[in-house]
Design a protein around this motif. Sequence first.
Motif, PDB file in Angstrom:
ATOM      1  N   LEU A  73      39.838  37.642  37.189  1.00 22.76           N
ATOM      2  CA  LEU A  73      38.724  38.572  37.372  1.00 22.76           C
ATOM      3  C   LEU A  73      38.576  39.015  38.815  1.00 22.76           C
ATOM      4  N   ARG A  74      39.555  38.748  39.652  1.00 24.58           N
ATOM      5  CA  ARG A  74      39.437  39.077  41.072  1.00 24.58           C
ATOM      6  C   ARG A  74      39.177  40.565  41.314  1.00 24.58           C
ATOM      7  N   LEU A  84      27.934  37.402  35.708  1.00 23.45           N
ATOM      8  CA  LEU A  84      29.126  36.753  35.169  1.00 23.45           C
ATOM      9  C   LEU A  84      28.750  35.753  34.086  1.00 23.45           C
ATOM     10  N   LEU A 136      38.654  32.961  36.109  1.00 27.52           N
ATOM     11  CA  LEU A 136      38.095  33.553  37.326  1.00 27.52           C
ATOM     12  C   LEU A 136      39.152  34.189  38.228  1.00 27.52           C
ATOM     13  N   THR A 186      37.726  42.825  39.378  1.00 27.88           N
ATOM     14  CA  THR A 186      36.365  43.128  38.940  1.00 27.88           C
ATOM     15  C   THR A 186      35.343  42.462  39.847  1.00 27.88           C
ATOM     16  N   LEU A 187      35.635  41.259  40.297  1.00 24.46           N
ATOM     17  CA  LEU A 187      34.729  40.563  41.203  1.00 24.46           C
ATOM     18  C   LEU A 187      34.583  41.327  42.515  1.00 24.46           C
ATOM     19  N   PHE A 192      31.948  42.906  33.873  1.00 24.85           N
ATOM     20  CA  PHE A 192      32.609  41.628  33.595  1.00 24.85           C
ATOM     21  C   PHE A 192      33.022  41.521  32.125  1.00 24.85           C
ATOM     22  N   LEU A 252      38.787  38.525  49.606  1.00 26.10           N
ATOM     23  CA  LEU A 252      39.197  38.510  48.204  1.00 26.10           C
ATOM     24  C   LEU A 252      40.610  39.031  47.985  1.00 26.10           C
ATOM     25  N   LEU A 270      31.010  42.827  43.807  1.00 26.71           N
ATOM     26  CA  LEU A 270      30.481  42.440  45.113  1.00 26.71           C
ATOM     27  C   LEU A 270      30.335  43.644  46.046  1.00 26.71           C
ATOM     28  N   THR A 311      25.562  38.448  41.119  1.00 22.67           N
ATOM     29  CA  THR A 311      26.951  38.293  40.685  1.00 22.67           C
ATOM     30  C   THR A 311      27.103  37.088  39.759  1.00 22.67           C
TER      31      THR A 311
END
Length: 373
Positions: free
Chosen positions: A260-261, A107, A257, A263-264, A226, A336, A268, A103
């Motif tokens: 991007l939650r 990124l 960041l 997509t994160l 990303f 998240l 993950l 990850t």
Amino acid sequence: MAKTASRSPRAGIRRGEAASGWLFTAPMLLLLGLFLVVPVLMALWVSFSDWTGRGSPFSSTVNFVGFDNYSALLAGGGLAERDFGIALKNNAWYVVLVVPLQTALSLFLAVLVNRQVLKGRGFFRTAFYFPSVTSSVAITVLWLFLFNNTGAVNRLMSFVGINGPNWFNEPRGIFHFGATSGPDALTQNTALGVTWWDWLGGPSVAMFAFVLMAVFTTSGTFMLLFIAALQNLGGDVTEAAMVDGATGWQRFWQVTLPQLRPTLFTVLTLGLIGCWQVFDQIYTGTRGAPGKTTLTPAFLSYQTAFNNQQWGQGAAIAFILFAIIVFFTLIQRWVLAEREVSKRRARLYALPPASSDGRPAPVAVPETSGRKR
């Protein structure tokens, strides 16, 4: 009566649209039910039976054994429990190392190739993504060659005075630091048939080579996710942060960041599922060797069912693995998830009520006690 008649044509149109929707999705639903739902239900029955792989799992000779297959894996105290504990330990360390590394690297690569000042961005994007579209079998064979005792990796390490290990034949844990035994509190207590000394020793050197391979082959795919998210971000907030004097790191950590939650979470989740299902690299490479230190639950399920003909235990391993994936995915979603702003903090950013002439009321600044005006 007229009101009811006026609604009937619209209701008929909606019913027609619903019927058309079901008509167009029926073939896909039929295929999913035939090739996904039915096999899963059959496997669930096998996990509660003593089927040996011969004949139909629904024949009269197949008996219902309840949770015997699950108890043999989780509390049986025999070889089945120990093998499952070893596989779970190996895969858990694999997940702990691979998911954060892939990850972070994906990124970093996405931010790097998304910069406007970078020349040849298309070339670098293709180069970083290329390992992801290469066959995993081919990558595994290449990795076995590179990490051989006399391979290119050890040759490069010898140039700086490091004597590299025999990667895929080294069963020691990377966190044991060469120790052959530990304290009695760790070596005499076990969980799933594996001592706490082995649980805390980390992955073996051989498994760590697979960790590096997973990071190398998957980072390109997540980099594209990303990049797509970064290109959809608005520049207004970033420009406002620059005006406020935020540094590049502060803009990334506090502005980019958080946006991007979603997509994160996707990255993950996909990384977590893929890491718990690792199979083809183990099957092509080491098949669990050396000393079962590269054994994973997915490969153990295959080995138990197809090689040892214990289909009930093999199916039980698969469903335990499914439960583990769902459990960690829910935890990850909870971590998240966006939190609601507290009322106290919301009042700090609330606008004052407007006055009678439409202008905002002046904000009263409290005086500091002890200060002269």
